[in-house]
Design a protein around this motif. Structure first.
Motif, PDB file in Angstrom:
ATOM      1  N   LEU A  63       0.848  -1.187   0.000  1.00 52.80           N
ATOM      2  CA  LEU A  63       0.000   0.000   0.000  1.00 52.80           C
ATOM      3  C   LEU A  63       0.887   1.243   0.000  1.00 52.80           C
ATOM      4  CD1 LEU A  63      -2.617   1.712   0.457  1.00 52.80           C
ATOM      5  CD2 LEU A  63      -2.213   1.375   2.915  1.00 52.80           C
ATOM      6  N   ASP A  64       0.613   2.195  -0.893  1.00 54.60           N
ATOM      7  CA  ASP A  64       1.240   3.516  -0.902  1.00 54.60           C
ATOM      8  C   ASP A  64       0.157   4.546  -0.619  1.00 54.60           C
ATOM      9  OD1 ASP A  64       3.765   2.482  -1.720  1.00 54.60           O
ATOM     10  OD2 ASP A  64       3.026   2.386  -3.778  1.00 54.60           O
ATOM     11  N   LEU A 377      12.844   6.852   6.034  1.00 53.01           N
ATOM     12  CA  LEU A 377      13.120   6.018   7.195  1.00 53.01           C
ATOM     13  C   LEU A 377      12.197   4.813   7.108  1.00 53.01           C
ATOM     14  CD1 LEU A 377      14.601   5.570   9.895  1.00 53.01           C
ATOM     15  CD2 LEU A 377      12.706   6.771  11.024  1.00 53.01           C
ATOM     16  N   LEU A 378      12.786   3.608   7.050  1.00 52.60           N
ATOM     17  CA  LEU A 378      12.028   2.373   6.870  1.00 52.60           C
ATOM     18  C   LEU A 378      12.189   1.490   8.102  1.00 52.60           C
ATOM     19  CD1 LEU A 378      13.070   1.579   3.186  1.00 52.60           C
ATOM     20  CD2 LEU A 378      11.262   3.106   4.021  1.00 52.60           C
ATOM     21  N   TYR A 379      11.101   0.822   8.463  1.00 53.36           N
ATOM     22  CA  TYR A 379      11.056  -0.002   9.674  1.00 53.36           C
ATOM     23  C   TYR A 379      10.623  -1.409   9.317  1.00 53.36           C
ATOM     24  CZ  TYR A 379       9.289  -1.655  14.234  1.00 53.36           C
ATOM     25  OH  TYR A 379       9.045  -2.377  15.379  1.00 53.36           O
ATOM     26  N   THR A 380      11.420  -2.412   9.735  1.00 50.35           N
ATOM     27  CA  THR A 380      11.109  -3.823   9.504  1.00 50.35           C
ATOM     28  C   THR A 380      10.965  -4.500  10.863  1.00 50.35           C
ATOM     29  OG1 THR A 380      12.404  -3.783   7.460  1.00 50.35           O
ATOM     30  CG2 THR A 380      11.865  -5.943   8.347  1.00 50.35           C
ATOM     31  N   PRO A 381       9.744  -4.557  11.407  1.00 51.83           N
ATOM     32  CA  PRO A 381       9.569  -5.113  12.758  1.00 51.83           C
ATOM     33  C   PRO A 381       9.775  -6.617  12.824  1.00 51.83           C
ATOM     34  CG  PRO A 381       7.441  -4.589  11.787  1.00 51.83           C
ATOM     35  CD  PRO A 381       8.476  -4.071  10.841  1.00 51.83           C
ATOM     36  N   VAL A 382       9.381  -7.316  11.748  1.00 51.36           N
ATOM     37  CA  VAL A 382       9.565  -8.768  11.643  1.00 51.36           C
ATOM     38  C   VAL A 382       9.948  -9.068  10.198  1.00 51.36           C
ATOM     39  CG1 VAL A 382       7.936  -9.322  13.501  1.00 51.36           C
ATOM     40  CG2 VAL A 382       7.117  -9.134  11.141  1.00 51.36           C
ATOM     41  N   PRO A 383      10.534 -10.222   9.928  1.00 55.10           N
ATOM     42  CA  PRO A 383      10.871 -10.551   8.539  1.00 55.10           C
ATOM     43  C   PRO A 383       9.646 -10.492   7.631  1.00 55.10           C
ATOM     44  CG  PRO A 383      11.966 -12.069  10.038  1.00 55.10           C
ATOM     45  CD  PRO A 383      11.028 -11.246  10.880  1.00 55.10           C
ATOM     46  N   ASN A 384       9.832  -9.982   6.433  1.00 54.64           N
ATOM     47  CA  ASN A 384       8.807  -9.912   5.382  1.00 54.64           C
ATOM     48  C   ASN A 384       7.758  -8.830   5.608  1.00 54.64           C
ATOM     49  OD1 ASN A 384       9.859 -12.107   3.825  1.00 54.64           O
ATOM     50  ND2 ASN A 384       8.986 -13.499   5.355  1.00 54.64           N
ATOM     51  N   VAL A 385       7.955  -7.974   6.582  1.00 51.95           N
ATOM     52  CA  VAL A 385       7.050  -6.840   6.808  1.00 51.95           C
ATOM     53  C   VAL A 385       7.875  -5.568   6.870  1.00 51.95           C
ATOM     54  CG1 VAL A 385       5.391  -5.753   8.369  1.00 51.95           C
ATOM     55  CG2 VAL A 385       5.351  -8.239   8.029  1.00 51.95           C
ATOM     56  N   MET A 386       7.507  -4.577   6.056  1.00 54.28           N
ATOM     57  CA  MET A 386       8.208  -3.303   6.037  1.00 54.28           C
ATOM     58  C   MET A 386       7.202  -2.170   5.995  1.00 54.28           C
ATOM     59  SD  MET A 386       9.104  -0.539   4.007  1.00 54.28           S
ATOM     60  CE  MET A 386       8.940  -1.096   2.312  1.00 54.28           C
ATOM     61  N   MET A 387       7.501  -1.084   6.707  1.00 55.79           N
ATOM     62  CA  MET A 387       6.686   0.126   6.646  1.00 55.79           C
ATOM     63  C   MET A 387       7.617   1.322   6.809  1.00 55.79           C
ATOM     64  SD  MET A 387       4.864  -0.371  10.363  1.00 55.79           S
ATOM     65  CE  MET A 387       4.504  -2.086   9.954  1.00 55.79           C
ATOM     66  N   GLY A 388       7.183   2.464   6.300  1.00 55.01           N
ATOM     67  CA  GLY A 388       8.064   3.617   6.415  1.00 55.01           C
ATOM     68  C   GLY A 388       7.469   4.853   5.783  1.00 55.01           C
ATOM     69  N   GLY A 389       8.218   5.956   5.918  1.00 52.88           N
ATOM     70  CA  GLY A 389       7.829   7.228   5.346  1.00 52.88           C
ATOM     71  C   GLY A 389       8.959   7.810   4.525  1.00 52.88           C
ATOM     72  N   GLU A 390       8.591   8.626   3.538  1.00 54.60           N
ATOM     73  CA  GLU A 390       9.590   9.154   2.604  1.00 54.60           C
ATOM     74  C   GLU A 390       9.185  10.548   2.128  1.00 54.60           C
ATOM     75  OE1 GLU A 390      11.767   6.539  -0.323  1.00 54.60           O
ATOM     76  OE2 GLU A 390      10.278   7.488  -1.641  1.00 54.60           O
ATOM     77  N   LEU A 391      10.143  11.464   2.100  1.00 52.10           N
ATOM     78  CA  LEU A 391       9.942  12.810   1.576  1.00 52.10           C
ATOM     79  C   LEU A 391      10.611  12.890   0.209  1.00 52.10           C
ATOM     80  CD1 LEU A 391       8.635  15.483   2.492  1.00 52.10           C
ATOM     81  CD2 LEU A 391      10.909  16.187   3.318  1.00 52.10           C
ATOM     82  N   GLN A 392       9.871  13.367  -0.803  1.00 52.69           N
ATOM     83  CA  GLN A 392      10.339  13.349  -2.192  1.00 52.69           C
ATOM     84  C   GLN A 392      10.236  14.740  -2.807  1.00 52.69           C
ATOM     85  OE1 GLN A 392       7.364  10.727  -3.703  1.00 52.69           O
ATOM     86  NE2 GLN A 392       7.977   9.021  -2.392  1.00 52.69           N
ATOM     87  N   TRP A 393      11.244  15.094  -3.607  1.00 48.60           N
ATOM     88  CA  TRP A 393      11.244  16.380  -4.316  1.00 48.60           C
ATOM     89  C   TRP A 393      11.743  16.166  -5.742  1.00 48.60           C
ATOM     90  CZ3 TRP A 393      15.540  18.795  -6.538  1.00 48.60           C
ATOM     91  CH2 TRP A 393      15.305  20.068  -7.069  1.00 48.60           C
ATOM     92  N   GLY A 394      11.159  16.911  -6.679  1.00 50.16           N
ATOM     93  CA  GLY A 394      11.626  16.868  -8.061  1.00 50.16           C
ATOM     94  C   GLY A 394      11.364  18.195  -8.744  1.00 50.16           C
ATOM     95  N   ARG A 395      12.089  18.439  -9.845  1.00 51.62           N
ATOM     96  CA  ARG A 395      11.896  19.673 -10.609  1.00 51.62           C
ATOM     97  C   ARG A 395      12.018  19.392 -12.100  1.00 51.62           C
ATOM     98  NH1 ARG A 395      14.609  25.423  -9.217  1.00 51.62           N
ATOM     99  NH2 ARG A 395      12.906  25.283  -7.700  1.00 51.62           N
ATOM    100  N   ARG A 396      11.087  19.952 -12.860  1.00 51.94           N
ATOM    101  CA  ARG A 396      11.112  19.920 -14.318  1.00 51.94           C
ATOM    102  C   ARG A 396      11.469  21.310 -14.835  1.00 51.94           C
ATOM    103  NH1 ARG A 396       7.430  18.006 -18.949  1.00 51.94           N
ATOM    104  NH2 ARG A 396       7.775  19.653 -20.493  1.00 51.94           N
ATOM    105  N   GLN A 397      12.389  21.368 -15.791  1.00 57.76           N
ATOM    106  CA  GLN A 397      12.777  22.628 -16.432  1.00 57.76           C
ATOM    107  C   GLN A 397      12.456  22.540 -17.916  1.00 57.76           C
ATOM    108  OE1 GLN A 397      14.417  25.514 -14.957  1.00 57.76           O
ATOM    109  NE2 GLN A 397      13.767  26.383 -16.930  1.00 57.76           N
ATOM    110  N   GLN A 411       5.180  10.359   1.345  1.00 60.64           N
ATOM    111  CA  GLN A 411       4.594   9.044   1.071  1.00 60.64           C
ATOM    112  C   GLN A 411       4.857   8.097   2.230  1.00 60.64           C
ATOM    113  OE1 GLN A 411       5.457   7.317  -2.802  1.00 60.64           O
ATOM    114  NE2 GLN A 411       5.429   5.239  -1.965  1.00 60.64           N
ATOM    115  N   PHE A 412       3.818   7.324   2.581  1.00 58.58           N
ATOM    116  CA  PHE A 412       3.943   6.242   3.556  1.00 58.58           C
ATOM    117  C   PHE A 412       3.568   4.936   2.855  1.00 58.58           C
ATOM    118  CE2 PHE A 412       3.002  10.073   5.939  1.00 58.58           C
ATOM    119  CZ  PHE A 412       3.977  10.052   6.931  1.00 58.58           C
ATOM    120  N   SER A 413       4.335   3.889   3.132  1.00 63.33           N
ATOM    121  CA  SER A 413       4.099   2.606   2.469  1.00 63.33           C
ATOM    122  C   SER A 413       4.134   1.466   3.483  1.00 63.33           C
ATOM    123  CB  SER A 413       5.147   2.356   1.384  1.00 63.33           C
ATOM    124  OG  SER A 413       5.040   3.314   0.344  1.00 63.33           O
ATOM    125  N   PHE A 414       3.358   0.398   3.158  1.00 65.48           N
ATOM    126  CA  PHE A 414       3.291  -0.809   3.969  1.00 65.48           C
ATOM    127  C   PHE A 414       3.424  -1.991   3.017  1.00 65.48           C
ATOM    128  CE2 PHE A 414       1.009   2.603   5.919  1.00 65.48           C
ATOM    129  CZ  PHE A 414       1.336   2.535   7.276  1.00 65.48           C
TER     130      PHE A 414
END
Length: 424
Positions: A63-64, A377-397, A411-414
Motif C-alpha cells: 500500500l502507498d 526512514l524504513l522499519y522492519t519489525p519482523v521478517p517480510n514486513v516493512m513500513m516507512g515514510g519518505e519525503l520526495q522532491w523533483g523539478r522539471r525545467q 509518502q507512507f508505504s506498507f
C-alpha cells in the motif's frame, strides 16, 4: 517530425544467428541482484542425480498512501515522474491532493530445472502498475518473461545497458530520473561470470520523435519509423570486497521514411549510442553508496524517465529537406546512500538528474532538465514486513520558455512479502 516509433515496438532475433556468430564460448552465468529484482545466482553446472527441479511463487502486497503538495499528471498520481510534472502553470489543476494505491504489488514465479547442459532457469513476473494504454490503472503489467540455459538467455528482462543495483532502497515507485532503467525483449550471451562478468545482447529496437513546433504540418504526418537492425548492448563488471565497477554501452540505428509524394523528402536516420558507468561502494559495514553516470544521444527510451530520442532541426538552406531529425544528446547522474541504522531501521537518501541538449525545432515548453531527490526512514519489525515514510522532491525545467515546476510529496508505504518454494 512524426514520432519515429514507440520505444516498446516489438522485434525478434534468432538464437541460431547469435550462436553462429559467437559460438563456442562456455562459462558460468552472470548475476543480477537489482533492488526490487529477482536474483539468478549460481553457475551453470552439469545435472546430477541428486538435484531436483524447484518452483517458487513469490511477491508482495503493498500500500502507498500520502500527500502531493504540488500537482502532477493524474495518470501518475502515486509517482514522482519528473517528465509528468506540469509544463505550464496549473496544467493539472490546483496544488494539494491525497493519493493512495496498491499498484506496486507484485506476483511472480520462477523455476530451476536441472539438465545435461546445466540448470534451466525461468522467471515470469507481473505487477499491478498500469502504463501505456493502461496508464493510471491498477492492472496486471508484465515485468519479466525470461529464461536461460547455459550461456544464453532469451525473453524480457533487464537490458544489459542498465545496472539495477543502482536503484536505491526507496518507497517511490518510478525512481531516479537520471538512471538507465529498461526491461527489454532480448537475446543475450553471457560468456563470463563470477567476479568478472561479461554480457552481450541483441535487443528489441524502438524510439520516439518530437515534431516540435511543426507538429500540425501535414508533411510530417506521413513519416514512418523503421528499425533495420536490433539494438546492441554490452556490459562488463568487476566485483571486489569493497563493491564493484561496471561499464555498459549500447548502439542503435533509427530510420524514418517520408511516404508522402510531394516536393519534400524528409526521410533520414540517426545513430544512437550511450556509455553507462556505475558502481556500488561498501563505504562501511552499514552504508552502500550507489553511483551512476550515463551519456550519449538518442537513448532516451532506455532512460528511467525521459521524453523523446529524436528531435527536429531547421535545415532551411535545403529546399527539398527543410527540416531534419537529430538524436538528442543526454547526460544522467545518480548518487544515493543506503544506510542501516540497526536490524530494524534503514534509510536511503540521494539525488539524481538528467540534462537534454534539445534541438532547435522543439517547442519552448519541451522537457529539458529534470532533478530528483528523496530521503526516508524504513522499519522492519519482523521478517517480510516493512513500513516507512519518505519525503520526495523533483523539478522539471522547460526548454526555452523559462518555466519550471516542482514536485513535493510525502509518502507512507506498507509492504508484506510472501514466498513459497517447492522442490529443490
Amino acid at each position: 517530425m512524426q514520432p519515429t516509433q514507440t520505444s516498446r515496438y516489438a522485434g525478434s532475433v534468432c538464437l541460431l544467428t547469435v550462436a553462429l556468430v559467437f559460438g563456442g564460448w562456455s562459462h558460468a552465468r552472470a548475476q543480477d541482484n537489482g533492488a526490487g529484482t529477482e536474483s539468478h545466482d549460481g553457475a551453470a553446472a552439469q545435472a546430477t542425480p541428486d538435484k531436483k527441479p524447484s518452483f517458487e511463487i513469490y511477491g508482495f502486497a503493498m500500500l502507498d498512501i500520502g500527500h502531493d503538495f504540488k500537482q502532477i499528471d493524474p495518470d501518475w498520481f502515486d509517482t514522482l515522474r519528473i517528465t509528468k510534472l506540469p509544463s505550464s502553470q496549473n496544467q493539472f489543476g490546483r496544488n494539494n491532493s491525497t493519493f493512495a494505491g496498491v499498484r506496486q504489488s507484485r506476483l511472480g514465479v520462477r523455476s530451476t530445472t536441472p539438465t545435461d547442459y546445466g540448470d534451466l532457469k525461468t522467471t515470469f513476473e507481473f505487477e499491478l502498475f498500469g502504463t501505456g494504454v493502461d496508464a493510471g490503472q491498477t492492472t496486471f503489467r508484465l515485468r519479466h518473461a525470461y529464461g536461460e540455459l547455459g550461456d544464453f538467455g532469451a525473453g524480457q528482462t533487464w537490458s544489459p545497458f542498465m545496472d539495477p543495483d543502482v536503484f536505491p532502497n526507496s518507497l517511490e515507485y518510478w525512481g531516479p530520473t537520471g538512471m538507465v532503467f529498461f526491461r527489454n525483449v532480448q537475446l543475450r550471451w553471457m560468456p563470463m561470470r563470477g567476479d568478472k562478468s561479461l554480457t552481450l545482447a541483441l535487443e528489441r529496437p524502438g524510439a520516439s520523435g518530437d515534431p516540435g513546433t511543426l507538429a500540425g504540418r501535414i508533411e510530417l504526418q506521413n513519416i514512418k519509423g523503421r528499425f533495420p537492425l536490433p539494438d546492441f548492448s554490452a556490459a562488463y563488471k568487476v566485483a571486489q570486497k569493497w563493491g564493484y565497477l561496471r561499464a555498459a554501452g549500447m548502439w542503435r540505428l533509427i530510420k524514418w521514411d517520408d511516404v508522402l509524394a510531394d516536393q519534400f523528402d524528409l526521410s533520414g536516420d540517426a545513430a544512437g549510442w550511450g556509455i553507462n558507468l556505475s558502481s556500488n561502494i561498501n563505504a562501511t559495514k552499514n552504508d552502500v553508496v550507489r553511483l551512476q553516470v550515463v551519456f550519449g544521444q538518442a537513448i532516451q527510451n532506455y532512460m528511467n524517465d525521459s521524453p523523446v530520442d529524436v528531435g527536429i532541426e531547421a535545415n532551411l538552406s535545403n529546399a527539398v529537406t527543410p527540416v531534419v531529425g537529430k538524436g538528442i544528446p543526454i547526460v544522467g547522474i545518480v548518487a544515493f546512500v543506503d544506510h542501516k541504522w540497526n536490524d530494524e531501521y534503514t534509510s536511503s537518501f540521494g539525488y539524481s538528474r538528467q540534462d537534454n541538449n534539445n534541438t532547435n525545432g522543439q517547442a519552448p515548453n519541451a522537457f529539458k532538465n529534470g532533478q530528483y531527490a528523496l530521503g526516508n526512514l524504513l522499519y522492519t519489525p519482523v521478517p517480510n514486513v516493512m513500513m516507512g515514510g519518505e519525503l520526495q522532491w523533483g523539478r522539471r525545467q522547460n526548454f526555452l520558455d523559462g518555466f519550471h515546476s516542482d514536485g513535493f510529496k510525502l509518502q507512507f508505504s506498507f509492504k508484506y512479502n510472501f514466498s513459497v518454494k517447492l522442490g529443490g
